[in-house]
Design a protein around this motif. Structure first.
Motif, PDB file in Angstrom:
ATOM      1  N   ALA A 130       0.813  -1.211   0.000  1.00  0.00           N
ATOM      2  CA  ALA A 130       0.000   0.000   0.000  1.00  0.00           C
ATOM      3  C   ALA A 130       0.852   1.270   0.000  1.00  0.00           C
ATOM      4  CB  ALA A 130      -0.943   0.016   1.213  1.00  0.00           C
ATOM      5  N   VAL A 131       2.138   1.153   0.221  1.00  0.00           N
ATOM      6  CA  VAL A 131       3.044   2.301   0.295  1.00  0.00           C
ATOM      7  C   VAL A 131       3.853   2.343  -0.999  1.00  0.00           C
ATOM      8  CG1 VAL A 131       4.872   3.432   1.596  1.00  0.00           C
ATOM      9  CG2 VAL A 131       3.161   2.039   2.795  1.00  0.00           C
ATOM     10  N   ASP A 132       3.752   3.449  -1.746  1.00  0.00           N
ATOM     11  CA  ASP A 132       4.403   3.480  -3.064  1.00  0.00           C
ATOM     12  C   ASP A 132       5.907   3.286  -2.971  1.00  0.00           C
ATOM     13  OD1 ASP A 132       4.938   5.938  -1.946  1.00  0.00           O
ATOM     14  OD2 ASP A 132       4.364   7.125  -3.699  1.00  0.00           O
ATOM     15  N   LEU A 133       6.551   3.818  -1.926  1.00  0.00           N
ATOM     16  CA  LEU A 133       7.992   3.652  -1.780  1.00  0.00           C
ATOM     17  C   LEU A 133       8.360   2.185  -1.594  1.00  0.00           C
ATOM     18  CD1 LEU A 133      10.908   4.504  -1.317  1.00  0.00           C
ATOM     19  CD2 LEU A 133      10.283   5.112   1.034  1.00  0.00           C
ATOM     20  N   LEU A 134       7.628   1.499  -0.696  1.00  0.00           N
ATOM     21  CA  LEU A 134       7.934   0.087  -0.448  1.00  0.00           C
ATOM     22  C   LEU A 134       7.614  -0.756  -1.672  1.00  0.00           C
ATOM     23  CD1 LEU A 134       6.667  -0.347   3.222  1.00  0.00           C
ATOM     24  CD2 LEU A 134       8.898   0.380   2.390  1.00  0.00           C
ATOM     25  N   ARG A 135       6.519  -0.395  -2.378  1.00  0.00           N
ATOM     26  CA  ARG A 135       6.190  -1.155  -3.589  1.00  0.00           C
ATOM     27  C   ARG A 135       7.259  -0.935  -4.666  1.00  0.00           C
ATOM     28  NH1 ARG A 135       3.087  -4.234  -6.126  1.00  0.00           N
ATOM     29  NH2 ARG A 135       2.447  -3.967  -8.303  1.00  0.00           N
ATOM     30  N   PHE A 136       7.726   0.301  -4.781  1.00  0.00           N
ATOM     31  CA  PHE A 136       8.803   0.593  -5.742  1.00  0.00           C
ATOM     32  C   PHE A 136      10.017  -0.292  -5.466  1.00  0.00           C
ATOM     33  CE2 PHE A 136      12.830   2.958  -6.152  1.00  0.00           C
ATOM     34  CZ  PHE A 136      12.902   3.047  -7.533  1.00  0.00           C
ATOM     35  N   ARG A 137      10.447  -0.335  -4.231  1.00  0.00           N
ATOM     36  CA  ARG A 137      11.634  -1.131  -3.903  1.00  0.00           C
ATOM     37  C   ARG A 137      11.386  -2.619  -4.127  1.00  0.00           C
ATOM     38  NH1 ARG A 137      13.229   2.260   1.607  1.00  0.00           N
ATOM     39  NH2 ARG A 137      14.583   3.787   0.575  1.00  0.00           N
ATOM     40  N   HIS A 138      10.181  -3.077  -3.799  1.00  0.00           N
ATOM     41  CA  HIS A 138       9.864  -4.490  -3.990  1.00  0.00           C
ATOM     42  C   HIS A 138       9.890  -4.853  -5.474  1.00  0.00           C
ATOM     43  CE1 HIS A 138       6.834  -8.010  -3.703  1.00  0.00           C
ATOM     44  NE2 HIS A 138       8.045  -8.433  -3.409  1.00  0.00           N
ATOM     45  N   LEU A 139       9.339  -3.987  -6.309  1.00  0.00           N
ATOM     46  CA  LEU A 139       9.336  -4.252  -7.743  1.00  0.00           C
ATOM     47  C   LEU A 139      10.755  -4.284  -8.304  1.00  0.00           C
ATOM     48  CD1 LEU A 139       6.343  -1.953  -8.750  1.00  0.00           C
ATOM     49  CD2 LEU A 139       6.393  -4.458  -8.940  1.00  0.00           C
ATOM     50  N   VAL A 140      11.587  -3.342  -7.849  1.00  0.00           N
ATOM     51  CA  VAL A 140      12.982  -3.319  -8.315  1.00  0.00           C
ATOM     52  C   VAL A 140      13.693  -4.593  -7.907  1.00  0.00           C
ATOM     53  CG1 VAL A 140      15.210  -2.153  -8.053  1.00  0.00           C
ATOM     54  CG2 VAL A 140      13.126  -0.809  -8.381  1.00  0.00           C
ATOM     55  N   GLN A 141      13.465  -5.029  -6.671  1.00  0.00           N
ATOM     56  CA  GLN A 141      14.114  -6.257  -6.209  1.00  0.00           C
ATOM     57  C   GLN A 141      13.610  -7.475  -6.980  1.00  0.00           C
ATOM     58  OE1 GLN A 141      16.688  -6.412  -3.922  1.00  0.00           O
ATOM     59  NE2 GLN A 141      16.791  -8.441  -4.793  1.00  0.00           N
ATOM     60  N   GLN A 142      12.309  -7.534  -7.235  1.00  0.00           N
ATOM     61  CA  GLN A 142      11.762  -8.637  -8.038  1.00  0.00           C
ATOM     62  C   GLN A 142      12.406  -8.668  -9.421  1.00  0.00           C
ATOM     63  OE1 GLN A 142       7.469  -7.700  -7.606  1.00  0.00           O
ATOM     64  NE2 GLN A 142       7.232  -9.836  -7.007  1.00  0.00           N
ATOM     65  N   ALA A 143      12.612  -7.501  -9.984  1.00  0.00           N
ATOM     66  CA  ALA A 143      13.188  -7.428 -11.332  1.00  0.00           C
ATOM     67  C   ALA A 143      14.581  -8.021 -11.378  1.00  0.00           C
ATOM     68  CB  ALA A 143      13.214  -5.971 -11.800  1.00  0.00           C
ATOM     69  N   ARG A 144      15.321  -7.883 -10.294  1.00  0.00           N
ATOM     70  CA  ARG A 144      16.697  -8.398 -10.276  1.00  0.00           C
ATOM     71  C   ARG A 144      16.738  -9.920 -10.324  1.00  0.00           C
ATOM     72  NH1 ARG A 144      18.396  -4.055  -5.630  1.00  0.00           N
ATOM     73  NH2 ARG A 144      18.749  -2.284  -7.036  1.00  0.00           N
ATOM     74  N   ASP A 145      15.641 -10.562  -9.937  1.00  0.00           N
ATOM     75  CA  ASP A 145      15.605 -12.026  -9.929  1.00  0.00           C
ATOM     76  C   ASP A 145      14.768 -12.592 -11.071  1.00  0.00           C
ATOM     77  OD1 ASP A 145      17.140 -12.057  -7.601  1.00  0.00           O
ATOM     78  OD2 ASP A 145      15.370 -11.836  -6.342  1.00  0.00           O
ATOM     79  N   ALA A 146      14.322 -11.729 -11.968  1.00  0.00           N
ATOM     80  CA  ALA A 146      13.432 -12.172 -13.043  1.00  0.00           C
ATOM     81  C   ALA A 146      14.182 -12.233 -14.369  1.00  0.00           C
ATOM     82  CB  ALA A 146      12.241 -11.218 -13.158  1.00  0.00           C
ATOM     83  N   ASP A 147      13.574 -12.941 -15.347  1.00  0.00           N
ATOM     84  CA  ASP A 147      14.151 -12.916 -16.689  1.00  0.00           C
ATOM     85  C   ASP A 147      13.931 -11.527 -17.283  1.00  0.00           C
ATOM     86  OD1 ASP A 147      11.601 -12.835 -18.379  1.00  0.00           O
ATOM     87  OD2 ASP A 147      11.268 -14.616 -17.140  1.00  0.00           O
ATOM     88  N   ASP A 148      14.582 -11.247 -18.416  1.00  0.00           N
ATOM     89  CA  ASP A 148      14.606  -9.892 -18.933  1.00  0.00           C
ATOM     90  C   ASP A 148      13.213  -9.368 -19.284  1.00  0.00           C
ATOM     91  OD1 ASP A 148      17.311  -9.644 -18.640  1.00  0.00           O
ATOM     92  OD2 ASP A 148      17.778 -10.376 -20.651  1.00  0.00           O
ATOM     93  N   VAL A 149      12.384 -10.196 -19.888  1.00  0.00           N
ATOM     94  CA  VAL A 149      11.053  -9.740 -20.293  1.00  0.00           C
ATOM     95  C   VAL A 149      10.230  -9.341 -19.072  1.00  0.00           C
ATOM     96  CG1 VAL A 149       8.896 -10.414 -21.408  1.00  0.00           C
ATOM     97  CG2 VAL A 149      11.094 -11.115 -22.397  1.00  0.00           C
ATOM     98  N   ARG A 150      10.231 -10.230 -18.063  1.00  0.00           N
ATOM     99  CA  ARG A 150       9.489  -9.927 -16.833  1.00  0.00           C
ATOM    100  C   ARG A 150      10.112  -8.741 -16.095  1.00  0.00           C
ATOM    101  NH1 ARG A 150       5.024  -9.233 -14.117  1.00  0.00           N
ATOM    102  NH2 ARG A 150       5.152  -9.801 -11.902  1.00  0.00           N
ATOM    103  N   ALA A 151      11.447  -8.685 -16.078  1.00  0.00           N
ATOM    104  CA  ALA A 151      12.129  -7.593 -15.380  1.00  0.00           C
ATOM    105  C   ALA A 151      11.762  -6.245 -15.973  1.00  0.00           C
ATOM    106  CB  ALA A 151      13.645  -7.799 -15.432  1.00  0.00           C
ATOM    107  N   LEU A 152      11.622  -6.185 -17.303  1.00  0.00           N
ATOM    108  CA  LEU A 152      11.270  -4.926 -17.944  1.00  0.00           C
ATOM    109  C   LEU A 152       9.884  -4.462 -17.512  1.00  0.00           C
ATOM    110  CD1 LEU A 152      12.162  -2.754 -19.889  1.00  0.00           C
ATOM    111  CD2 LEU A 152      11.217  -4.108 -21.762  1.00  0.00           C
TER     112      LEU A 152
END
Length: 967
Positions: free
Chosen positions: A98-120
């Motif tokens: 619910a917090v945009d800052l925490l969601r931003f960081r979570h999305l960035v971290q998820q991207a680091r562990d995802a394949d390129d298409v999903r990371a984008l």
């Protein structure tokens, strides 16, 4: 109901898409502080500091409480959000999504562990959460610092998204954005590389090459440097029409770094002596260690950048503060240490430390890289790159990594290896749910001790006979403590230090004080003050005051003299009070009358100081202890270097008792013991804007820094001093800060920075017609030019300094520069002139004894005679210099003289003697972090060993000691 709490723009609250009015700017500021620390305790002191800083309102704590109460009303429509009182502060409990800052960081971290298409997709969503400048319209010092950090995160995510887009072949889409970026970041090499690659893939090779030429010109003009290796390599590949740069059509595999020879770290702290019980938990940890890959998977996404799937055995030990997580982790780790032959790494992440903020993952990763022997110059600045290097280093190694006291998954993830050979043990108060979901971590909840385990703990501490003799009292004591290990430990400690007091009496004290135990299901730290108050309530008012002041004292421990100045009492009186605190289990006495506190107790003491002592009382105590360290350090420095440029100090404040040290060995020993406290003292002085103390502490540490080789600390200390000097109207402060910063940069081989600061020092000295500081500036410039490899310029500067010192009429400084002129003459091959100057220096030192300078002259003569072919005479001079440097405790110069002494030994075929002195020098170089010197000397020793093994005893080993000198 959908709740949105937003800080990446204006601070806003939305419920089901509707804006909810938060209030005026100060109220939004309070909400912003709580949102940045969402689901973590913000103490009252932190809230006041971050919202009001040094402009506290009248009855500040009440005002802050009122703001929090209003926020609770504002948040009422958001039923899933609450502000609760906890641990001496407040926690905003909210779903992180619910917090945009925490969601931003979570999305960035998820991207680091995802394949390129999903990371984008993830990175585009993350960057889309930004609506403008964070906390727009709000202005406090703390928010400004956080805002700057968030902007760096935003830029990093944006560049990551462009990288991934390029990997996905979307160069045409990102080109317009890159055109804007290169205008904003005109010397950023990462942006330039992205722009050049996109241009090349778009068929605009000429434009890509032109941009490289323009960037190179700007870098040379603005920074005096060429583009980095990566950008130069890309330029060459574009010139060569490298087919690998073509837009990707298939997935590529990311290679792994080759594993180099690495040290074996053994970082585990000592095992807990009184550890008892926990058999079930130990068994479960054993099961985690033996579980197969399918039972405990670490799953990483696959795609264009394939990551090898594997298993990391992770046990996240959760539970309340003081419940025994660290004890269990260390006990288990020591029992299984032999199963990790490649080493054990340990770090306290300070996730719930009362005195420190949680450790940033960058700091933790850097510590591990240092432990694994990586040269500081090889360590990248970006966290992702650091983490990747760390994973490469531990790949395939059987290692145990213990991550203690973690606050959140963000701290831990960069420290997780990607190798199935490693085991990770994590302790923390929360479950770290994302580690369980994403990495298959086995979560182990740690509860209170059973009654049997609690009795075993008391028996181990107090003796089985004493516990058996008062069984009913022990049963009640266990019940009153609720089986909580920290409470039991405090009770046992008190009982063991009062062996004549019946346990029934100690139990009665607990019962009468109605001790509340920690509740790990709600707030594990909330009732810790109640546990400690049992000891405090037995103390006199004066003892409580001293206990509180110790919580704010600088440094990791405190000596009796410093404690006396802190309290303003005599040493005898202070000693008695410290003894009482030790008896109350609030303080531990170490050898040499040093006193330490456990970090939890120290945090409680600091909170007690802020809650119960007036601000003027705290400030007066800190003034006294800062003056104690400053004036004692000045005395010690004058003993180490009596001929140094004199500096007048104001008298110490009343009731401060600086030490009068008897001699040079005592001064050096005092510096060695108090050094961490001196660094902390300068930090406290800077925090309180006591600018005089900041720069003068730097002055007093200079000689000690050089003799002990603390090069990096010297730089940091003088950087703080230069900032302080900017707030003073004292020419000597500015001149000295620039000069010593020049020394510090030169020692670290940052030559451009060194020369710049030294020229500023010279300019200031000339402006103020200060011949003494002109002489010292020329002296420093000579040394800096030597390190840069310009001996002829060094000789010119040294000759200028000699002329000034002769005019001033100081024979000791004149002798020093006579030696310097001789030294540079020798380095230029004029050994006869060099010898004449050095003997002239020795003659002055005989009339004006100064062993430090004499030692340098003898070292120079050793170098001269060796290169002139008089090797036995060189050995005699070097050995005389060694005697003096050892007596002076000058480890920095000692290393260089040992280094030089090996050369004439080699020339005379005395390989055993050469090996002995070089090994001692090598150890000193390593201790001082002088990696290049250490590497060179190791090569010489290797050559020497090879020579001995092949019986080529007549062939000298390589020796290229240059005998660097610092004034």
């Amino acid at each position: 109901m959908v709740t949105e709490l937003r800080v990446l723009g204006q601070v806003e609250l939305r419920v089901d898409g509707r804006m909810v009015e938060v209030g005026h700017a100060r109220q939004r500021c309070v909400l912003a502080v709580l949102l940045v620390e969402a689901n973590r305790v913000v103490t009252m002191e932190q809230l006041l500091d971050r919202v009001w800083a040094d402009r506290l309102p009248y009855k500040a704590r009440q005002v802050a409480s009122n703001y929090v109460s209003r926020l609770r009303q504002v948040l009422t429509p958001a039923g899933d959000v609450a502000v609760v009182r906890r641990g001496g502060g407040y926690v905003l409990e909210v779903d992180p999504e619910a917090v945009d800052l925490l969601r931003f960081r979570h999305l960035v971290q998820q991207a680091r562990d995802a394949d390129d298409v999903r990371a984008l997709v993830l990175l585009e969503e993350a960057t889309g959460l930004w609506r403008g400048e964070p906390f727009a319209g709000l202005d406090t010092q703390w928010l400004a610092a956080v805002r700057a950090g968030l902007e760096r995160e935003r830029v990093a995510a944006r560049l990551d998204r462009i990288d991934v887009a390029l990997c996905c072949g979307r160069h045409t889409e990102v080109l317009p954005e890159l055109f804007a970026l290169v205008e904003q970041e005109d010397v950023d090499e990462r942006v330039a590389a992205q722009f050049m690659l996109a241009l090349y893939r778009a068929g605009r090779t000429t434009d890509a090459l032109a941009h490289y030429r323009q960037l190179r010109a700007r870098l040379i003009e603005q920074l005096g440097t060429e583009p980095g290796t990566a950008l130069r390599d890309l330029h060459q590949r574009i010139l060569g029409t490298d087919l690998a740069l073509a837009p990707p059509s298939t997935s590529t595999t990311r290679g792994t770094a080759a594993k180099a020879e690495q040290p074996v770290p053994r970082h585990l702290p000592a095992p807990p002596r009184w550890f008892t019980g926990r058999d079930t938990e130990l068994d479960r940890l054993d099961e985690a260690l033996t579980a197969g890959p399918d039972e405990n998977p670490l799953r990483s996404g696959t795609g264009s950048g394939t990551r090898t799937a594997g298993t990391v055995l992770i046990s996240a030990i959760g539970g309340a503060g003081g419940i025994g997580k660290t004890w269990l982790a260390l006990a288990w780790a020591h029992r299984h240490a032999e199963q990790f032959p490649d080493g054990q790494l340990f770090v306290d992440l300070h996730g719930f430390s009362p005195t420190q903020e949680p450790m940033a993952p960058e700091v933790a990763v850097r510590r591990f890289l240092d432990a694994l022997g990586i040269d500081p110059g090889r360590i990248p600045t970006d966290l992702d790159a650091q983490a990747a290097l760390y994973r490469s280093l531990v790949a395939g190694r059987r290692m145990l990594i213990v991550l203690d006291n973690a606050a959140a998954a963000e701290q831990v993830v960069p420290l997780l290896p990607g190798s199935p050979a490693c085991t990770v043990l994590i302790t923390g108060r929360t479950r770290l749910a994302s580690l369980i979901d994403r990495y298959g971590a086995r979560h182990l909840t740690l509860d209170v001790l059973t009654p049997q385990e609690a009795r075993a703990l008391l028996a181990a501490r107090l003796g089985a006979d004493r516990v058996a003799a008062e069984a009913s009292a022990v049963d009640e004591l266990v019940e009153l403590c609720g089986g909580y290990p920290l409470a039991l430990t405090i009770a046992a400690r008190d009982a063991s230090t009062r062996p004549g007091i019946p346990l029934a009496e100690i139990t009665a004290e607990l019962r009468e004080l109605d001790l509340e135990m920690l509740d790990h299901d709600t707030d594990p730290a909330a009732s810790l003050p109640a546990v400690l108050s049992w000891s405090l309530r037995r103390l006199k008012n004066e003892q409580r005051t001293v206990f509180a002041l110790l919580g704010i004292a600088p440094g990791p421990d405190v000596g009796l003299p410093a404690a006396a100045s802190l309290t303003g009492l005599s040493q005898l009186h202070t000693s008695k009070i410290l003894g009482a605190l030790e008896d109350a289990s609030l303080l531990t006495r170490q050898p040499r009358s040093r006193y330490t506190m456990h970090d939890l107790i120290r945090g409680y003491a600091a909170a007690t100081a802020h809650d119960n002592l007036r601000g003027d009382v705290r400030e007066a105590a800190l003034r006294r202890v800062v003056d104690f360290y400053l004036h004692t350090a000045h005395t010690a420095d004058r003993l180490l270097e009596p001929h140094r440029q004199p500096m007048e100090f104001d008298p110490s404040v009343p009731n401060c008792h600086p030490l009068t040290l008897p001699d040079t060995p005592a001064a050096l020993a005092w510096f060695d013991i108090e050094y961490p406290c001196l660094l902390a003292t300068q930090h406290i002085a800077a925090t309180h804007h006591w600018h005089q103390a900041v720069w003068r502490l730097a002055w007093t540490l200079t000689t000690f820094h050089h003799r002990r080789g603390h090069r990096h600390d010297r730089l940091a200390v003088w950087q703080a001093a230069l900032t302080a000097a900017g707030n003073l109207h004292e020419p000597i402060a500015h001149t000295a800060a620039h000069r010593y910063l020049g020394y510090a940069y030169a020692e670290l081989e940052l030559h451009d920075e060194a020369i710049e600061h030294l020229h500023q020092a010279l300019t200031l000295a000339e402006h103020h017609h200060d011949r003494t500081n002109q002489a010292h500036a020329y002296q420093a410039l000579a040394w800096a030019c030597e390190l840069r490899g310009d001996d002829r310029q060094a000789l010119e500067h040294a000759s200028h300094a000699l002329g000034f010192f002769r005019i001033i009429g100081n024979p000791v400084w004149e002798a020093w520069m006579l030696n310097a002129v001789g030294w540079y003459s020798a380095r230029l091959g004029d050994y006869d002139q060099a010898r004449d100057y050095c003997y002239a220096a020795l003659a002055l030192y005989r009339r004006h004894p100064e062993p430090h300078g004499a030692a340098h002259v003898l070292d120079s003569l050793g170098y001269i005679e060796h290169h002139a072919g008089h090797h036995e005479q060189a050995i005699r001079h070097y050995q005389q210099a060694l005697i003096l440097f050892r007596d002076l405790g000058n480890a920095y110069e000692l290393a260089e003289t040992l280094d030089g002494l090996g050369s004439p030994h080699i020339t005379l075929g005395q390989h055993v003697q050469a090996g002995a002195v070089w090994r001692e020098a090598l150890e000193l170089y390593r201790e001082q972090g002088r990696d290049e010197d250490a590497a060179r000397l190791q090569r010489q020793l290797d050559d020497l060993g090879s020579t001995a093994e092949s019986n080529r005893t007549n062939k000298p080993a390589s020796a290229d000691h240059d005998g660097r000198r610092q004034p």
